[in-house]
Design an enzyme around this catalytic site. Structure first.
Site, PDB file in Angstrom:
ATOM      1  N   MET A  30       0.840  -1.144   0.064  1.00 36.84           N
ATOM      2  CA  MET A  30       0.040   0.128  -0.052  1.00 36.84           C
ATOM      3  C   MET A  30       0.807   1.190  -0.001  1.00 36.84           C
ATOM      4  O   MET A  30       0.389   2.267   0.319  1.00 36.84           O
ATOM      5  CB  MET A  30      -0.728  -0.025   1.050  1.00 36.84           C
ATOM      6  CG  MET A  30      -1.816  -1.136   1.233  1.00 36.84           C
ATOM      7  SD  MET A  30      -3.460  -0.922   2.095  1.00 36.84           S
ATOM      8  CE  MET A  30      -2.720  -0.495   3.782  1.00 36.84           C
ATOM      9  N   GLY A  36      10.967  -2.587   6.066  1.00 38.25           N
ATOM     10  CA  GLY A  36      10.250  -3.962   5.838  1.00 38.25           C
ATOM     11  C   GLY A  36       9.790  -4.269   4.349  1.00 38.25           C
ATOM     12  O   GLY A  36      10.055  -5.466   3.826  1.00 38.25           O
ATOM     13  N   HIS A  37       9.239  -3.282   3.614  1.00 35.42           N
ATOM     14  CA  HIS A  37       8.910  -3.592   2.354  1.00 35.42           C
ATOM     15  C   HIS A  37      10.048  -3.764   1.369  1.00 35.42           C
ATOM     16  O   HIS A  37      10.322  -4.719   0.673  1.00 35.42           O
ATOM     17  CB  HIS A  37       8.441  -2.339   1.593  1.00 35.42           C
ATOM     18  CG  HIS A  37       7.002  -2.044   2.249  1.00 35.42           C
ATOM     19  ND1 HIS A  37       6.689  -0.765   3.114  1.00 35.42           N
ATOM     20  CD2 HIS A  37       5.820  -2.634   2.294  1.00 35.42           C
ATOM     21  CE1 HIS A  37       5.689  -0.701   3.724  1.00 35.42           C
ATOM     22  NE2 HIS A  37       4.919  -1.849   3.053  1.00 35.42           N
ATOM     23  N   GLN A  61     -10.206  -2.677   1.727  1.00 37.89           N
ATOM     24  CA  GLN A  61     -10.009  -3.724   2.850  1.00 37.89           C
ATOM     25  C   GLN A  61      -9.984  -2.764   4.154  1.00 37.89           C
ATOM     26  O   GLN A  61      -9.383  -3.170   5.221  1.00 37.89           O
ATOM     27  CB  GLN A  61      -8.426  -4.322   2.557  1.00 37.89           C
ATOM     28  CG  GLN A  61      -7.263  -3.024   2.488  1.00 37.89           C
ATOM     29  CD  GLN A  61      -6.104  -3.891   2.370  1.00 37.89           C
ATOM     30  OE1 GLN A  61      -5.965  -4.363   1.046  1.00 37.89           O
ATOM     31  NE2 GLN A  61      -5.103  -4.085   3.159  1.00 37.89           N
ATOM     32  N   GLN A 148       5.675 -11.910   6.823  1.00 41.08           N
ATOM     33  CA  GLN A 148       5.283 -12.537   8.284  1.00 41.08           C
ATOM     34  C   GLN A 148       4.706 -11.570   9.152  1.00 41.08           C
ATOM     35  O   GLN A 148       3.778 -12.046  10.109  1.00 41.08           O
ATOM     36  CB  GLN A 148       6.343 -13.346   8.715  1.00 41.08           C
ATOM     37  CG  GLN A 148       6.153 -13.992   9.931  1.00 41.08           C
ATOM     38  CD  GLN A 148       4.971 -15.344   9.790  1.00 41.08           C
ATOM     39  OE1 GLN A 148       5.041 -15.581   8.723  1.00 41.08           O
ATOM     40  NE2 GLN A 148       4.413 -15.631  10.895  1.00 41.08           N
ATOM     41  N   GLN A 153      -2.786 -12.582   7.285  1.00 42.05           N
ATOM     42  CA  GLN A 153      -2.901 -12.356   5.725  1.00 42.05           C
ATOM     43  C   GLN A 153      -1.965 -13.057   4.823  1.00 42.05           C
ATOM     44  O   GLN A 153      -2.472 -13.693   3.946  1.00 42.05           O
ATOM     45  CB  GLN A 153      -2.565 -10.803   5.586  1.00 42.05           C
ATOM     46  CG  GLN A 153      -2.199 -10.532   4.192  1.00 42.05           C
ATOM     47  CD  GLN A 153      -1.799  -8.963   3.780  1.00 42.05           C
ATOM     48  OE1 GLN A 153      -2.679  -8.249   3.949  1.00 42.05           O
ATOM     49  NE2 GLN A 153      -0.521  -8.804   3.703  1.00 42.05           N
ATOM     50  N   SER A 185       6.438  -0.659  10.644  1.00 41.93           N
ATOM     51  CA  SER A 185       5.105  -0.651   9.865  1.00 41.93           C
ATOM     52  C   SER A 185       4.900   0.849   9.417  1.00 41.93           C
ATOM     53  O   SER A 185       5.479   1.910  10.013  1.00 41.93           O
ATOM     54  CB  SER A 185       4.198  -0.950  10.961  1.00 41.93           C
ATOM     55  OG  SER A 185       2.778  -0.587  10.560  1.00 41.93           O
TER      56      SER A 185
HETATM   57  P1  AMP Z   1       1.598  -2.931   3.436  1.00 41.54           P
HETATM   58  O1  AMP Z   1       1.882  -2.021   2.793  1.00 41.54           O
HETATM   59  O2  AMP Z   1       1.303  -2.673   4.723  1.00 41.54           O
HETATM   60  O3  AMP Z   1      -0.067  -3.841   2.856  1.00 41.54           O
HETATM   61  O4  AMP Z   1       2.496  -4.403   3.283  1.00 41.54           O
HETATM   62  C1  AMP Z   1       2.755  -4.610   2.134  1.00 41.54           C
HETATM   63  C2  AMP Z   1       3.782  -6.190   2.237  1.00 41.54           C
HETATM   64  O5  AMP Z   1       4.893  -5.683   3.146  1.00 41.54           O
HETATM   65  C3  AMP Z   1       2.821  -7.162   3.181  1.00 41.54           C
HETATM   66  O6  AMP Z   1       3.127  -8.320   2.419  1.00 41.54           O
HETATM   67  C4  AMP Z   1       3.490  -7.145   4.550  1.00 41.54           C
HETATM   68  O7  AMP Z   1       3.312  -8.219   5.489  1.00 41.54           O
HETATM   69  C5  AMP Z   1       4.862  -6.602   4.290  1.00 41.54           C
HETATM   70  N1  AMP Z   1       5.557  -6.017   5.404  1.00 41.54           N
HETATM   71  C6  AMP Z   1       4.859  -4.989   6.064  1.00 41.54           C
HETATM   72  N2  AMP Z   1       5.777  -4.563   7.094  1.00 41.54           N
HETATM   73  C7  AMP Z   1       6.722  -5.501   7.322  1.00 41.54           C
HETATM   74  C8  AMP Z   1       8.028  -5.720   8.009  1.00 41.54           C
HETATM   75  N3  AMP Z   1       8.175  -5.094   9.101  1.00 41.54           N
HETATM   76  N4  AMP Z   1       8.616  -6.803   7.676  1.00 41.54           N
HETATM   77  C9  AMP Z   1       8.455  -7.631   6.968  1.00 41.54           C
HETATM   78  N5  AMP Z   1       7.381  -7.346   5.671  1.00 41.54           N
HETATM   79  C10 AMP Z   1       6.538  -6.482   5.958  1.00 41.54           C
END
Ligand code: AMP
Length: 284
Positions: A30, A36-37, A61, A148, A153, A185
């Site tokens: 998103m 993390g991304h 969502q 993870q 999800q 996050s």
């Molecule tokens: P989002 O943009 O929050 O929807 O996240 C996109 C993807 O990045 C999802 O698969 C999340 O699980 C993953 N993600 C978000 N934060 C982390 C993190 N700290 N470590 C690993 N993957 C992450």
């Protein structure tokens, strides 16, 4: 790096590498990209010849009271991060590109979407599975990468892909944490300096749970109570759930004698924080 907001263009761009038998990897996000991304993008770059990142704050969502409007959208920074990390294509559609008419068709995984986050976010996983199905149909990846961090999800997506025979592999990457253990996050930006410090209680609590299991605890209720107690040391933290569940069925475990997911959701000021760890009680 190429950037497009249209389904037609991304489809056109994917046709030649697909015909040439190149491995296409998709990282659905998103936006508001963080380390993390980036860990997902790096894994995709390692494993795939063509890497697509989608940036799409998916309205379906979010619940009516949730943060869809205020969700951060730092578009230029996101593009720069993608560029720096070797992404080939950024797909950044508008809501009307993805949902040009009233959406009547939904992908709904039952059962495992009901506990944990499903309880407080009705319709959330239906939005996630529907948008991921659309992204898979648009991009046609061989592999899609998830974190993870969002354990439920990841389990739901894996199950959807298996149940519906979707022709792609799902790779789940480890949770990327800050030095003090806080899971990175996009929503951490909502926290004040004090709240940011307080937020570390969640990972401390999860580790306390791990320590108990590794020391031989067999009663999940006792572990759950201890994890909750550590989080409660921060009075501002409102626990939504602490659950010890089977990582596949997401049902509460009755006894600690195998792999267990300790999952937490809590509200801290304006942010809803989730985190989890996987513990194998047999290896203790
Ligand atoms: P989002 O943009 O929050 O929807 O996240 C996109 C993807 O990045 C999802 O698969 C999340 O699980 C993953 N993600 C978000 N934060 C982390 C993190 N700290 N470590 C690993 N993957 C992450």
């Amino acid at each position: 790096m190429r950037v497009t907001g249209t389904i037609e263009e991304v489809r056109q761009w994917m046709a030649p590498p697909r015909a040439a038998g190149q491995r296409i990897g998709l990282v659905p996000t998103m936006g508001a990209l963080h380390v993390g991304h980036v860990s997902l993008i790096e894994e995709a770059v390692k494993r795939c010849e063509v890497v697509v990142v989608s940036l799409f704050v998916n309205p379906t969502q979010f619940g009516p009271e949730e943060d869809f409007n205020k969700y951060p959208r730092p578009f230029e920074e996101d593009l720069a991060i993608c560029q720096r990390h070797g992404v080939d294509v950024v797909f950044t559609p508008s809501p009307s590109e993805m949902y040009p008419r009233e959406n009547l068709t939904w992908v709904n995984v039952t059962g495992i979407t009901e506990p944990l986050c499903g309880r407080s976010r009705p319709g959330h996983f239906r939005g996630v599975t529907t948008v991921c199905t659309k992204l898979f149909n648009i991009v046609g990846p061989d592999v899609a990468f998830f974190g993870q961090k969002d354990a439920q999800q990841a389990t739901v997506i894996r199950r959807m892909v298996a149940d519906l025979n979707m022709p792609l592999e799902i790779v789940v990457c480890p949770t990327f944490r800050q030095g003090d253990g806080l899971a990175v996050s996009s929503r951490n930006q909502y926290l004040s300096a004090q709240q940011r410090k307080d937020a570390t209680a969640i990972y401390k609590a999860l580790q306390e749970g791990r320590r108990m299991i590794e020391a031989g605890a067999v009663d999940p209720i006792l572990v759950c109570e201890r994890v909750e107690a550590v989080i409660r040391r921060v009075p501002a933290m409102q626990i939504e759930y602490v659950s010890l569940v089977d990582p596949e069925t997401l049902q509460p475990v009755q006894r600690l004698d195998g792999a267990v997911l300790i999952a937490v959701a809590a509200r801290l000021g304006p942010a809803r924080l989730i985190d989890n760890i996987l513990v194998d009680s047999r290896s203790s």
